[in-house]
Each structure stands twice: as structure tokens, then as C-alpha cells.
Motif scaffolding. Structure first.
Motif, mmCIF file in Angstrom:
data_model
loop_
_atom_site.group_PDB
_atom_site.id
_atom_site.type_symbol
_atom_site.label_atom_id
_atom_site.label_comp_id
_atom_site.label_asym_id
_atom_site.label_seq_id
_atom_site.Cartn_x
_atom_site.Cartn_y
_atom_site.Cartn_z
ATOM 1 N N SER A 26 0.814 -1.214 0.000
ATOM 2 C CA SER A 26 0.000 0.000 0.000
ATOM 3 C C SER A 26 0.846 1.261 0.000
ATOM 4 O O SER A 26 0.426 2.292 -0.543
ATOM 5 N N HIS A 32 -1.693 3.795 1.811
ATOM 6 C CA HIS A 32 -1.353 3.306 3.134
ATOM 7 C C HIS A 32 -1.976 4.136 4.244
ATOM 8 O O HIS A 32 -2.333 5.306 4.066
ATOM 9 N N SER A 36 0.636 1.284 8.409
ATOM 10 C CA SER A 36 0.853 0.246 7.399
ATOM 11 C C SER A 36 2.308 -0.223 7.406
ATOM 12 O O SER A 36 3.227 0.550 7.674
ATOM 13 N N HIS A 120 -1.761 -17.431 1.730
ATOM 14 C CA HIS A 120 -2.540 -17.107 0.532
ATOM 15 C C HIS A 120 -3.668 -18.128 0.405
ATOM 16 O O HIS A 120 -3.521 -19.145 -0.275
ATOM 17 N N CYS A 214 -3.773 -8.281 -9.663
ATOM 18 C CA CYS A 214 -4.299 -8.657 -8.350
ATOM 19 C C CYS A 214 -3.160 -9.322 -7.583
ATOM 20 O O CYS A 214 -2.693 -10.403 -7.972
ATOM 21 N N ASN A 216 -2.989 -10.072 -4.092
ATOM 22 C CA ASN A 216 -3.424 -11.075 -3.126
ATOM 23 C C ASN A 216 -4.904 -10.827 -2.805
ATOM 24 O O ASN A 216 -5.528 -9.939 -3.391
ATOM 25 N N GLU A 217 -5.422 -11.622 -1.882
ATOM 26 C CA GLU A 217 -6.855 -11.548 -1.601
ATOM 27 C C GLU A 217 -7.246 -10.312 -0.787
ATOM 28 O O GLU A 217 -8.398 -9.877 -0.856
ATOM 29 N N LYS A 218 -6.311 -9.783 -0.010
ATOM 30 C CA LYS A 218 -6.640 -8.677 0.901
ATOM 31 C C LYS A 218 -7.086 -7.430 0.135
ATOM 32 O O LYS A 218 -6.348 -6.906 -0.689
ATOM 33 N N GLY A 219 -8.300 -7.000 0.401
ATOM 34 C CA GLY A 219 -8.831 -5.801 -0.224
ATOM 35 C C GLY A 219 -9.278 -5.976 -1.657
ATOM 36 O O GLY A 219 -9.788 -5.025 -2.274
#
Length: 272
Positions: A26, A32, A36, A120, A214, A216-219
Motif C-alpha cells: 500500500s 497506506h 501500514s 494465501h 491482483c 493477493n486476496e486482501k482488499g
């Protein structure tokens, strides 16, 4: 922090084997919060002097610290260290620069992998390596290699877009069909695992369709809400699918049917 991030990067590239350092996460994207983490991608080639890395880490934090060498954290997140520098979290993430280049060539040819990796839950999607470079900021690059690679990856490859959208939507549809069978048996675990992966796959497809990386899954689910071709209400509907599962076969079947509707709408958008 007692040592600035740029100074830390300059010292990292003095470690034998380190090619360059990039700021990621971020903070690189300007998204951020004050607390962060600082994510530093430490790109290396060939033998890496892990003992020198450990020595530098201990010097930075003022005491012994664990540094995982290549492969220490799994097959995709190679290794690194989690540092606490004057109360600020700083992560060193190792990246084999030659492997990153190989993944880049695969992406240009429309090939990608999804590997198992701790941390992940949706799996580690190999294009993440390229996305980190595309979205990162070069901090130290003595030979100019990271800067050159970053310029190469500025344009999202169309073959990857085609392959990733088609593959993700196909798998999502396959999982919905399997979840429907388990819903009739009231199998909460299998249905919940299928639905969470369906949502993750559709998010990957929407990122690729919009030519966005993309990481990773976060956000990621929240991020697709602002993309122009995302189906109406996608985020809220996905959240409803992933809410508390229970109530027997009828409720599970309704959740699966809702997932199927999302798959159909994303397929209509991406053309899969």
C-alpha cells in the motif's frame, strides 16, 4: 525510524547476491495508513549471502532476528524477514529476479500458475510476481535491472488477460456445479470452501478483464466495486454468499444458486 527506508535499501544492495530493492504494498501505491507495514521486495540472483542479511537485520533492529533464506517460507514467497524497527513493521520479501523474469515471459504468452502458499488462502497466482514490479517503486537498483523490468511490465499482456479470465470463470462455474451437489446433502464445509473460491476466482477474472494486477486476496473484493464492468451489486452479493452458512440444505442451495448467477454475469462481462 532510526534508519530511513531508502538508506535500508541502499544497504541491502550491498549484500552479495542482492540485485535491487523495491517498495511494494500500500505504501508504494499511496494507499497506506499511518501504521501500514513497509514492504521491501529484495530481488536477488544466484547464491544469496543470508548470513550477511541476518547481520544487517540484527544491526537495524538492535538484536538477533530470524531471516529465512530462499525457500524458507515456501515455494512462492521465497523467504525474508519481519522486522520491528522502532515500533514500525518492515517486511523483507525475497524474490528471485530470474524467476520473476520467467513468470513475466509466461504471462506474455498467456500462461500462469496457481500454487499452494502459506498466507494465501486462494493460492499464490504467479502473475503476482509481475504485478509487484508493475505497482512497486524502485528504491535501489545499482545495475538498472529492476527499472528496466518495470518499464517492460507497464502494459498488461493481452494473452494473460484472455487466459486468466477464461480459466478463472470456467473453474468458478465448475465449482458451483460441485457445490450444488454438496448443498443437497447439507455439506456446509464443502459448500463454504467452494463458494469462497468462486468469489475469489471471479475477483481474479474481473481484475484481469480490467487489465489490473491482483496481488493477493486482501482488499481485492472491495477493489472490484469501482471497476466499470463489474456486475451491479457484485460486492454485496458476494458478501451475502460468504456470510454465516447453515440452516440446512435449502439455504445452502440458495447460496449456490446465487453464486451461479454471479458466475454467469461475470462470464458475460469477460466473455469466458
Amino acid at each position: 525510524m532510526a534508519i530511513g527506508i531508502e538508506d535500508m535499501a541502499a544497504r541491502l544492495v550491498q549484500v552479495p547476491g542482492v540485485v535491487g530493492v523495491m517498495l511494494g504494498g500500500s505504501r508504494a501505491r499511496g494507499e497506506h495508513a499511518p501504521d501500514s507495514d513497509w514492504d521491501l521486495g529484495v530481488y536477488y540472483r544466484g547464491p544469496l549471502d543470508v548470513e550477511r542479511l541476518r547481520g544487517l537485520a540484527a544491526e537495524v533492529v538492535g538484536g538477533p532476528v530470524e531471516v529465512a533464506g530462499p525457500g524458507g517460507w515456501g515455494p512462492w514467497v521465497n523467504g525474508g524477514a519481519w522486522l520491528d524497527v522502532d515500533g514500525q513493521a518492515v517486511d523483507w520479501i525475497l524474490r528471485d529476479v530470474d524467476r520473476v523474469r520467467t513468470v513475466w515471459e509466461d504471462c506474455r504468452a498467456g500462461r500462469y500458475e496457481v500454487g499452494t502458499q502459506i498466507g494465501h488462502p486462494l493460492g499464490f497466482w504467479s502473475p503476482c510476481y509481475v504485478g509487484e514490479v508493475a505497482l512497486g517503486r524502485v528504491l535501489a537498483d545499482p545495475g538498472g535491472e529492476l527499472g528496466e523490468l518495470r518499464r517492460e511490465v507497464e502494459r498488461y499482456p493481452e494473452p494473460l488477460r484472455d487466459a486468466l479470465t477464461a480459466g478463472a470463470v470456467w473453474e468458478a462455474g465448475f465449482l458451483v456445479a460441485n457445490a450444488a451437489k454438496s448443498a443437497r446433502r447439507g455439506d456446509v464445509l464443502h459448500v463454504s470452501l467452494c463458494l469462497s473460491r468462486v468469489v475469489g476466482l471471479l475477483v481474479q477474472a474481473l481484475f484481469a478483464h480490467h487489465r489490473r494486477w491482483c496481488l493477493n486476496e486482501k482488499g481485492a473484493l472491495a477493489a472490484v466495486a469501482g471497476m466499470p464492468d463489474t456486475p451491479a451489486g457484485f460486492v454485496g452479493r458476494a458478501g451475502s454468499l460468504l456470510g454465516e452458512l447453515g440452516g440446512g440444505a435449502g439455504e445452502l442451495a440458495a447460496r449456490v444458486a446465487g453464486a451461479g448467477a454471479l458466475v454467469d454475469e461475470v462470464r458475460a462481462v469477460v466473455g469466458g
